[in-house]
Design a protein around this motif. Structure first.
Motif, PDB file in Angstrom:
ATOM      1  N   ILE A  35       0.759  -1.184   0.089  1.00  0.00           N
ATOM      2  CA  ILE A  35       0.055   0.022  -0.030  1.00  0.00           C
ATOM      3  C   ILE A  35       0.992   1.326  -0.014  1.00  0.00           C
ATOM      4  CG2 ILE A  35      -1.926   1.156   1.081  1.00  0.00           C
ATOM      5  CD1 ILE A  35      -2.543  -1.623   0.396  1.00  0.00           C
ATOM      6  N   GLY A  36       1.281   1.842  -1.300  1.00  0.00           N
ATOM      7  CA  GLY A  36       2.073   2.604  -1.260  1.00  0.00           C
ATOM      8  C   GLY A  36       3.669   1.976  -0.927  1.00  0.00           C
ATOM      9  N   ALA A  37       4.239   3.037   0.109  1.00  0.00           N
ATOM     10  CA  ALA A  37       5.610   2.333   0.525  1.00  0.00           C
ATOM     11  C   ALA A  37       5.346   1.289   1.640  1.00  0.00           C
ATOM     12  CB  ALA A  37       6.513   3.658   0.751  1.00  0.00           C
ATOM     13  N   GLU A  38       4.263   1.090   2.133  1.00  0.00           N
ATOM     14  CA  GLU A  38       4.203   0.047   3.267  1.00  0.00           C
ATOM     15  C   GLU A  38       3.725  -1.146   2.858  1.00  0.00           C
ATOM     16  OE1 GLU A  38       2.870   0.316   7.779  1.00  0.00           O
ATOM     17  OE2 GLU A  38       2.410   1.917   6.405  1.00  0.00           O
ATOM     18  N   PRO A  39       4.647  -2.249   3.149  1.00  0.00           N
ATOM     19  CA  PRO A  39       4.388  -3.452   2.764  1.00  0.00           C
ATOM     20  C   PRO A  39       3.542  -4.425   4.168  1.00  0.00           C
ATOM     21  CG  PRO A  39       6.661  -3.692   3.465  1.00  0.00           C
ATOM     22  CD  PRO A  39       6.048  -2.044   3.427  1.00  0.00           C
ATOM     23  N   PHE A  40       2.549  -4.998   3.623  1.00  0.00           N
ATOM     24  CA  PHE A  40       1.686  -5.970   4.177  1.00  0.00           C
ATOM     25  C   PHE A  40       1.964  -7.329   3.652  1.00  0.00           C
ATOM     26  CE2 PHE A  40      -0.205  -1.958   4.772  1.00  0.00           C
ATOM     27  CZ  PHE A  40      -0.642  -2.009   5.837  1.00  0.00           C
ATOM     28  N   TYR A  41       2.222  -8.410   4.645  1.00  0.00           N
ATOM     29  CA  TYR A  41       2.374  -9.679   4.608  1.00  0.00           C
ATOM     30  C   TYR A  41       1.274 -10.475   5.141  1.00  0.00           C
ATOM     31  CZ  TYR A  41       7.335  -8.272   3.722  1.00  0.00           C
ATOM     32  OH  TYR A  41       8.136  -7.681   2.889  1.00  0.00           O
ATOM     33  N   LEU A  42       0.603 -11.133   4.217  1.00  0.00           N
ATOM     34  CA  LEU A  42      -0.615 -11.742   4.520  1.00  0.00           C
ATOM     35  C   LEU A  42      -0.111 -13.504   4.615  1.00  0.00           C
ATOM     36  CD1 LEU A  42      -1.495  -9.113   3.344  1.00  0.00           C
ATOM     37  CD2 LEU A  42      -3.329 -10.307   2.759  1.00  0.00           C
ATOM     38  N   THR A  43      -0.619 -14.248   5.612  1.00  0.00           N
ATOM     39  CA  THR A  43      -0.375 -15.697   5.571  1.00  0.00           C
ATOM     40  C   THR A  43      -2.057 -16.085   5.646  1.00  0.00           C
ATOM     41  OG1 THR A  43       1.679 -15.441   6.941  1.00  0.00           O
ATOM     42  CG2 THR A  43       0.183 -17.409   7.008  1.00  0.00           C
ATOM     43  N   LEU A  44      -2.197 -16.629   4.543  1.00  0.00           N
ATOM     44  CA  LEU A  44      -3.524 -17.214   4.422  1.00  0.00           C
ATOM     45  C   LEU A  44      -3.660 -18.904   4.528  1.00  0.00           C
ATOM     46  CD1 LEU A  44      -4.333 -14.937   1.121  1.00  0.00           C
ATOM     47  CD2 LEU A  44      -5.598 -14.781   3.546  1.00  0.00           C
ATOM     48  N   ARG A  45      -4.515 -19.158   5.361  1.00  0.00           N
ATOM     49  CA  ARG A  45      -4.601 -20.767   5.559  1.00  0.00           C
ATOM     50  C   ARG A  45      -6.006 -21.071   5.582  1.00  0.00           C
ATOM     51  NH1 ARG A  45      -0.240 -20.134   4.355  1.00  0.00           N
ATOM     52  NH2 ARG A  45       1.916 -20.433   5.442  1.00  0.00           N
ATOM     53  N   GLY A  47      -8.338 -20.024   3.581  1.00  0.00           N
ATOM     54  CA  GLY A  47      -9.203 -19.179   3.377  1.00  0.00           C
ATOM     55  C   GLY A  47      -9.167 -17.992   4.479  1.00  0.00           C
ATOM     56  N   ALA A  48      -8.686 -18.533   5.577  1.00  0.00           N
ATOM     57  CA  ALA A  48      -8.673 -17.486   6.819  1.00  0.00           C
ATOM     58  C   ALA A  48      -7.292 -16.689   6.930  1.00  0.00           C
ATOM     59  CB  ALA A  48      -8.942 -18.190   7.998  1.00  0.00           C
ATOM     60  N   LEU A  49      -7.265 -15.450   7.229  1.00  0.00           N
ATOM     61  CA  LEU A  49      -6.172 -14.806   7.605  1.00  0.00           C
ATOM     62  C   LEU A  49      -5.236 -15.072   8.800  1.00  0.00           C
ATOM     63  CD1 LEU A  49      -4.461 -12.527   6.164  1.00  0.00           C
ATOM     64  CD2 LEU A  49      -5.614 -10.854   7.605  1.00  0.00           C
ATOM     65  N   ALA A  50      -4.444 -16.131   8.704  1.00  0.00           N
ATOM     66  CA  ALA A  50      -3.702 -16.532   9.895  1.00  0.00           C
ATOM     67  C   ALA A  50      -2.637 -15.392  10.344  1.00  0.00           C
ATOM     68  CB  ALA A  50      -2.719 -17.717   9.558  1.00  0.00           C
ATOM     69  N   ASP A  51      -2.168 -14.730   9.658  1.00  0.00           N
ATOM     70  CA  ASP A  51      -1.376 -13.693  10.098  1.00  0.00           C
ATOM     71  C   ASP A  51      -1.160 -12.420   9.123  1.00  0.00           C
ATOM     72  OD1 ASP A  51       0.714 -12.426  11.950  1.00  0.00           O
ATOM     73  OD2 ASP A  51       2.084 -13.171  10.106  1.00  0.00           O
ATOM     74  N   LEU A  52      -1.139 -11.354   9.599  1.00  0.00           N
ATOM     75  CA  LEU A  52      -0.999  -9.958   8.894  1.00  0.00           C
ATOM     76  C   LEU A  52       0.120  -9.119   9.349  1.00  0.00           C
ATOM     77  CD1 LEU A  52      -2.264  -7.952   6.788  1.00  0.00           C
ATOM     78  CD2 LEU A  52      -3.344  -6.942   8.679  1.00  0.00           C
ATOM     79  N   ALA A  53       1.082  -9.105   8.905  1.00  0.00           N
ATOM     80  CA  ALA A  53       2.416  -8.397   9.386  1.00  0.00           C
ATOM     81  C   ALA A  53       2.575  -7.029   8.585  1.00  0.00           C
ATOM     82  CB  ALA A  53       3.720  -9.097   9.226  1.00  0.00           C
ATOM     83  N   ARG A  54       2.752  -6.251   9.369  1.00  0.00           N
ATOM     84  CA  ARG A  54       2.797  -4.500   8.889  1.00  0.00           C
ATOM     85  C   ARG A  54       4.372  -4.232   8.679  1.00  0.00           C
ATOM     86  NH1 ARG A  54      -1.180   0.474  10.250  1.00  0.00           N
ATOM     87  NH2 ARG A  54      -0.249   2.007   8.729  1.00  0.00           N
ATOM     88  N   GLY A  55       4.741  -3.699   7.513  1.00  0.00           N
ATOM     89  CA  GLY A  55       6.049  -3.128   7.639  1.00  0.00           C
ATOM     90  C   GLY A  55       7.015  -4.017   7.151  1.00  0.00           C
ATOM     91  N   GLN A  56       8.340  -3.556   6.850  1.00  0.00           N
ATOM     92  CA  GLN A  56       9.292  -4.381   6.159  1.00  0.00           C
ATOM     93  C   GLN A  56       9.888  -5.649   6.992  1.00  0.00           C
ATOM     94  OE1 GLN A  56      10.470  -5.303   3.072  1.00  0.00           O
ATOM     95  NE2 GLN A  56      10.516  -3.178   2.579  1.00  0.00           N
ATOM     96  N   HIS A  57       9.979  -6.753   6.501  1.00  0.00           N
ATOM     97  CA  HIS A  57      10.321  -7.908   7.084  1.00  0.00           C
ATOM     98  C   HIS A  57      11.493  -8.548   6.081  1.00  0.00           C
ATOM     99  CE1 HIS A  57       7.483  -8.266  10.416  1.00  0.00           C
ATOM    100  NE2 HIS A  57       6.853  -7.441   9.725  1.00  0.00           N
ATOM    101  N   SER A  61       9.763 -14.803   2.853  1.00  0.00           N
ATOM    102  CA  SER A  61       9.404 -15.365   1.424  1.00  0.00           C
ATOM    103  C   SER A  61       7.993 -15.293   1.463  1.00  0.00           C
ATOM    104  CB  SER A  61       9.920 -16.802   1.573  1.00  0.00           C
ATOM    105  OG  SER A  61       9.323 -17.480   0.375  1.00  0.00           O
ATOM    106  N   VAL A  62       7.546 -14.880   0.169  1.00  0.00           N
ATOM    107  CA  VAL A  62       6.229 -14.787  -0.306  1.00  0.00           C
ATOM    108  C   VAL A  62       6.161 -15.289  -1.882  1.00  0.00           C
ATOM    109  CG1 VAL A  62       5.438 -12.684   1.096  1.00  0.00           C
ATOM    110  CG2 VAL A  62       6.419 -12.408  -1.382  1.00  0.00           C
ATOM    111  N   ALA A  63       4.929 -15.939  -2.056  1.00  0.00           N
ATOM    112  CA  ALA A  63       4.650 -16.480  -3.377  1.00  0.00           C
ATOM    113  C   ALA A  63       4.452 -15.437  -4.531  1.00  0.00           C
ATOM    114  CB  ALA A  63       3.211 -17.351  -3.363  1.00  0.00           C
ATOM    115  N   PHE A  64       3.897 -14.173  -4.217  1.00  0.00           N
ATOM    116  CA  PHE A  64       3.616 -13.420  -5.139  1.00  0.00           C
ATOM    117  C   PHE A  64       3.405 -11.884  -4.309  1.00  0.00           C
ATOM    118  CE2 PHE A  64      -0.823 -14.730  -4.044  1.00  0.00           C
ATOM    119  CZ  PHE A  64      -1.322 -13.555  -4.076  1.00  0.00           C
ATOM    120  N   SER A  65       3.270 -10.673  -4.840  1.00  0.00           N
ATOM    121  CA  SER A  65       3.150  -9.431  -4.356  1.00  0.00           C
ATOM    122  C   SER A  65       2.285  -8.550  -5.475  1.00  0.00           C
ATOM    123  CB  SER A  65       4.272  -8.688  -3.998  1.00  0.00           C
ATOM    124  OG  SER A  65       5.057  -8.449  -5.210  1.00  0.00           O
TER     125      SER A  65
END
Length: 127
Positions: A35-45, A47-57, A61-65
């Motif tokens: 979202i602009g310069a701010e990344p959000f990392y989503l862990t979906l399990r 269909g549910a959101l197991a984790d939402l991490a905000r900021g640079q990590h 590893s992610v499949a896609f962005s």
């Protein structure tokens, strides 16, 4: 409320949409939404959101962005977006957003991700 703050409310929006969770019940993926310069990392399990991490990590590893400017997301999340701002592929066609990485999980669950990334439209601030 900034677009990043609006997107940070995604967990409560998804929990309230049992139909969307049910539709993604076979989905397990890690992805990044910028979202602009701010990344959000989503862990979906399942269909549910197991984790939402905000900021640079670093080295996460992610499949896609999916990346877009703050203005892109703000216009996409209007209650009734204008033509060309209503859909993920319309955003990429106009050059306002981009996809990167292994797009198979995205394309195999395309309607799920379109609906997931449109959830912030439901917030009162989106009107």
């Amino acid at each position: 409320m900034s677009p990043a703050e609006r997107f940070a409310r995604l967990p409560s929006l998804l929990v309230a949409d049992s139909g969307l969770i049910r539709r993604g019940r076979w989905l397990n993926a890690d992805c990044r939404i910028d979202i602009g310069a701010e990344p959000f990392y989503l862990t979906l399990r399942e269909g549910a959101l197991a984790d939402l991490a905000r900021g640079q990590h670093l080295l996460r590893s992610v499949a896609f962005s999916v990346s877009g400017t703050e203005e892109t997301w703000q216009r996409h999340w209007q209650a009734v977006p204008a033509p060309g701002w209503h859909d993920l592929f319309a955003l990429t066609k106009r050059g306002a957003a981009s996809f990167d990485g292994d797009l198979r999980p995205l394309l195999q669950n395309l309607q799920y991700f379109k609906d997931l990334l449109a959830l912030p439209r439901r917030l009162p601030e989106a009107n």
